[in-house]
Write a protein that holds these residues in place. Sequence first.
Motif, PDB file in Angstrom:
ATOM      1  N   PHE A   1      -3.557  -1.004   4.527  1.00 49.83           N
ATOM      2  CA  PHE A   1      -2.807  -1.897   3.645  1.00 49.83           C
ATOM      3  C   PHE A   1      -3.711  -2.969   3.048  1.00 49.83           C
ATOM      4  CE2 PHE A   1       1.718  -1.254   5.531  1.00 49.83           C
ATOM      5  CZ  PHE A   1       1.827  -0.088   4.795  1.00 49.83           C
ATOM      6  N   LEU A   2      -4.579  -3.515   3.871  1.00 51.49           N
ATOM      7  CA  LEU A   2      -5.500  -4.544   3.381  1.00 51.49           C
ATOM      8  C   LEU A   2      -6.409  -3.973   2.296  1.00 51.49           C
ATOM      9  CD1 LEU A   2      -6.561  -7.418   3.616  1.00 51.49           C
ATOM     10  CD2 LEU A   2      -8.078  -6.651   5.462  1.00 51.49           C
ATOM     11  N   ARG A   3      -6.877  -2.747   2.493  1.00 47.42           N
ATOM     12  CA  ARG A   3      -7.726  -2.104   1.499  1.00 47.42           C
ATOM     13  C   ARG A   3      -6.948  -1.810   0.211  1.00 47.42           C
ATOM     14  NH1 ARG A   3     -10.266   3.121   3.788  1.00 47.42           N
ATOM     15  NH2 ARG A   3     -11.298   3.034   1.747  1.00 47.42           N
ATOM     16  N   ILE A   4      -5.689  -1.405   0.343  1.00 47.50           N
ATOM     17  CA  ILE A   4      -4.850  -1.105  -0.822  1.00 47.50           C
ATOM     18  C   ILE A   4      -4.657  -2.353  -1.677  1.00 47.50           C
ATOM     19  CG2 ILE A   4      -2.485  -0.500  -1.513  1.00 47.50           C
ATOM     20  CD1 ILE A   4      -2.460   1.451   0.879  1.00 47.50           C
ATOM     21  N   LEU A   5      -4.628  -3.506  -1.029  1.00 46.86           N
ATOM     22  CA  LEU A   5      -4.443  -4.768  -1.753  1.00 46.86           C
ATOM     23  C   LEU A   5      -5.666  -5.166  -2.577  1.00 46.86           C
ATOM     24  CD1 LEU A   5      -2.607  -6.928   0.939  1.00 46.86           C
ATOM     25  CD2 LEU A   5      -1.670  -6.192  -1.257  1.00 46.86           C
ATOM     26  N   THR A   6      -6.823  -4.644  -2.235  1.00 47.51           N
ATOM     27  CA  THR A   6      -8.050  -5.148  -2.870  1.00 47.51           C
ATOM     28  C   THR A   6      -8.920  -4.087  -3.536  1.00 47.51           C
ATOM     29  OG1 THR A   6      -9.190  -4.973  -0.725  1.00 47.51           O
ATOM     30  CG2 THR A   6      -8.200  -7.100  -1.277  1.00 47.51           C
ATOM     31  N   GLU A   7      -8.970  -2.862  -2.999  1.00 44.46           N
ATOM     32  CA  GLU A   7      -9.962  -1.889  -3.447  1.00 44.46           C
ATOM     33  C   GLU A   7      -9.605  -1.091  -4.698  1.00 44.46           C
ATOM     34  OE1 GLU A   7     -11.340   0.611  -0.310  1.00 44.46           O
ATOM     35  OE2 GLU A   7     -11.853  -1.061   1.015  1.00 44.46           O
ATOM     36  N   PRO A   8      -8.384  -0.529  -4.817  1.00 43.54           N
ATOM     37  CA  PRO A   8      -8.106   0.325  -5.983  1.00 43.54           C
ATOM     38  C   PRO A   8      -8.236  -0.426  -7.304  1.00 43.54           C
ATOM     39  CG  PRO A   8      -6.431   0.609  -4.280  1.00 43.54           C
ATOM     40  CD  PRO A   8      -7.256  -0.572  -3.871  1.00 43.54           C
ATOM     41  N   LYS A   9      -8.582   0.321  -8.360  1.00 41.48           N
ATOM     42  CA  LYS A   9      -8.719  -0.287  -9.686  1.00 41.48           C
ATOM     43  C   LYS A   9      -7.387  -0.849 -10.180  1.00 41.48           C
ATOM     44  CE  LYS A   9     -11.246   1.616 -12.870  1.00 41.48           C
ATOM     45  NZ  LYS A   9     -11.831   2.585 -13.816  1.00 41.48           N
ATOM     46  N   ASN A  10      -6.295  -0.243  -9.704  1.00 38.69           N
ATOM     47  CA  ASN A  10      -4.972  -0.697 -10.121  1.00 38.69           C
ATOM     48  C   ASN A  10      -4.250  -1.435  -8.998  1.00 38.69           C
ATOM     49  OD1 ASN A  10      -4.665   1.564  -8.510  1.00 38.69           O
ATOM     50  ND2 ASN A  10      -2.888   2.330  -9.612  1.00 38.69           N
ATOM     51  N   ALA A  11      -4.982  -2.092  -8.091  1.00 37.81           N
ATOM     52  CA  ALA A  11      -4.381  -2.814  -6.963  1.00 37.81           C
ATOM     53  C   ALA A  11      -3.351  -3.814  -7.472  1.00 37.81           C
ATOM     54  CB  ALA A  11      -5.463  -3.533  -6.158  1.00 37.81           C
ATOM     55  N   ILE A  12      -2.262  -3.975  -6.728  1.00 44.29           N
ATOM     56  CA  ILE A  12      -1.171  -4.844  -7.179  1.00 44.29           C
ATOM     57  C   ILE A  12      -1.616  -6.292  -7.310  1.00 44.29           C
ATOM     58  CG2 ILE A  12      -0.267  -5.260  -4.848  1.00 44.29           C
ATOM     59  CD1 ILE A  12       2.558  -5.145  -6.146  1.00 44.29           C
ATOM     60  N   THR A  13      -2.568  -6.715  -6.481  1.00 39.89           N
ATOM     61  CA  THR A  13      -3.076  -8.093  -6.606  1.00 39.89           C
ATOM     62  C   THR A  13      -3.805  -8.273  -7.935  1.00 39.89           C
ATOM     63  OG1 THR A  13      -5.039  -7.416  -5.355  1.00 39.89           O
ATOM     64  CG2 THR A  13      -3.266  -8.485  -4.116  1.00 39.89           C
ATOM     65  N   LYS A  14      -4.559  -7.262  -8.355  1.00 35.35           N
ATOM     66  CA  LYS A  14      -5.260  -7.335  -9.640  1.00 35.35           C
ATOM     67  C   LYS A  14      -4.258  -7.334 -10.797  1.00 35.35           C
ATOM     68  CE  LYS A  14      -9.309  -4.924  -7.747  1.00 35.35           C
ATOM     69  NZ  LYS A  14     -10.126  -3.687  -7.775  1.00 35.35           N
ATOM     70  N   GLN A  15      -3.186  -6.590 -10.628  1.00 30.16           N
ATOM     71  CA  GLN A  15      -2.162  -6.546 -11.668  1.00 30.16           C
ATOM     72  C   GLN A  15      -1.518  -7.911 -11.847  1.00 30.16           C
ATOM     73  OE1 GLN A  15       0.657  -3.347 -11.029  1.00 30.16           O
ATOM     74  NE2 GLN A  15      -0.947  -1.935 -10.385  1.00 30.16           N
ATOM     75  N   TYR A  16      -1.184  -8.569 -10.728  1.00 28.74           N
ATOM     76  CA  TYR A  16      -0.540  -9.879 -10.808  1.00 28.74           C
ATOM     77  C   TYR A  16      -1.496 -10.942 -11.346  1.00 28.74           C
ATOM     78  CZ  TYR A  16       4.211  -9.503  -9.118  1.00 28.74           C
ATOM     79  OH  TYR A  16       5.551  -9.241  -9.042  1.00 28.74           O
ATOM     80  N   LYS A  17      -2.756 -10.835 -10.988  1.00 29.92           N
ATOM     81  CA  LYS A  17      -3.739 -11.779 -11.539  1.00 29.92           C
ATOM     82  C   LYS A  17      -3.772 -11.683 -13.058  1.00 29.92           C
ATOM     83  CE  LYS A  17      -6.953 -12.063  -7.610  1.00 29.92           C
ATOM     84  NZ  LYS A  17      -8.323 -11.738  -7.133  1.00 29.92           N
ATOM     85  N   ALA A  18      -3.780 -10.444 -13.560  1.00 32.56           N
ATOM     86  CA  ALA A  18      -3.821 -10.235 -15.011  1.00 32.56           C
ATOM     87  C   ALA A  18      -2.539 -10.712 -15.682  1.00 32.56           C
ATOM     88  CB  ALA A  18      -4.065  -8.755 -15.309  1.00 32.56           C
ATOM     89  N   LEU A  19      -1.385 -10.443 -15.041  1.00 34.14           N
ATOM     90  CA  LEU A  19      -0.105 -10.847 -15.623  1.00 34.14           C
ATOM     91  C   LEU A  19       0.006 -12.364 -15.720  1.00 34.14           C
ATOM     92  CD1 LEU A  19       2.298  -8.335 -13.829  1.00 34.14           C
ATOM     93  CD2 LEU A  19       1.802  -8.404 -16.270  1.00 34.14           C
ATOM     94  N   LEU A  20      -0.336 -13.068 -14.647  1.00 37.46           N
ATOM     95  CA  LEU A  20      -0.200 -14.524 -14.633  1.00 37.46           C
ATOM     96  C   LEU A  20      -1.272 -15.212 -15.464  1.00 37.46           C
ATOM     97  CD1 LEU A  20       0.892 -15.089 -10.927  1.00 37.46           C
ATOM     98  CD2 LEU A  20       2.290 -15.231 -12.983  1.00 37.46           C
TER      99      LEU A  20
END
Length: 433
Positions: free
Chosen positions: A330-349
């Motif tokens: 789960f920790l890796r899913i939050l940070t590693e994929p190119k489309n990680a949800i954390t990266k998506q929210y960073k871009a949205l905000l």
Amino acid sequence: MPQIDEDLAQLTPKKIVEELDKYIVGQAEAKRAVAVALRNRIRRQKLPEDVRKEIIPKNILMIGPTGVGKTEIARRLAELSKSPFIKVEATRFTEVGYVGKNVDSMIRELVAFGLKHRAGQPKNIFELFQGVPQQRISPEEAENLRRKREEYRQKLRDGELENLQIEIELEEQPKQMIMIPGMEEMGIDMSGMFGDMLPKRKKKKRMSVAEARKVLLPIESEKLLDMDKVIAEAIERVENRGIVFIDEIDKVTARGSHGPDVSREGVQRDLLPIIEGTTINTKYGPVRTDFILFIAAGAFHLAKPSDLIPEFQGRFPIRVELNPLTEQDFLRILTEPKNAITKQYKALLETEGITLEFTEAGLKEIARVAHDLNERIENIGARRLYTVVEKVLEEISFEAPDVSEPKVIITEDYVNTRIKEILADEDLSAFIL
């Protein structure tokens, strides 16, 4: 011998796994299996015709709980290889004689997808005929532009008139008024037959040049294409490179079935000829399924692969088991994929002028909470992670346009503050998270 895209020829099994790693965490065994399957397709295309027609794809059965990446692996594989791809649920089909979808419909959908996403042609047509839309401007508007035609043409090419409002004339699509059950299953295009007989009605629309370009380019490009050739090429791609992902295959076993007493074994028997290789009639012509790659998947909680009928099992010789996701995953899913949800929210905000940062402790807490909820309530894999992140960021997402502080840091305390009360109430957490 079919032509092989140069980019596709460069996809070695290791390269394929590397590309899949950019989007999917873990599941090395499944990635290796699909990488070999794709590479074998590339190898097959290089063989002489008499040898090539004897080599059929080795279909894959993926076994693992929901939310661990089964669908994503198949979808990314198709995207990587530019293959026609559809996903279907086995439970949408019923045995012939009952109300429900006919299994042949998935091949028709695959052909429709192959035509819609034909590789390369629309792009080349658009580049070659960028000037076509301006010829469709209505006479009233054309009179205003005629005096400086060349100047305007140059401005059109340079993109200087994208916001100019113009009026264009479009043909109205005839409404499909005739619905005859069974016609689609027989490969008969009733809408096409009667649509050609109806008079073409035209209507005027006012829009910007940029909008008109998007509307008119597909229309004009279709007129410039040899549709017989396009359809033939699309069918060839579907037959030799198509991928069908059949999810919830465990639900059509006798042991894993729920609901009405419909013969689940009958669904398997209806699917079997398509997977073994047959010819399906579509409105674009007959399509052979012999060389389409089928990937079936299921959780197999209540059933096991051996509960499938023997003939069906035999058509899926490659079996891979996907592992449940751990807290570290789960920790890796939050940070590693190119489309990680954390990266998506960073871009949205960031569009609201807000810089979003996640501390390591904050990410670990999100991963811990998601994993704990899967253990306590029900294991829905990475989907649980997304519900937790959504809840943690719900307030900042709502308040973003009015927030004066441009930087928000997601710490462990921040995470706990947002979901502590929900986690304390097990009934509430089961309902919300």
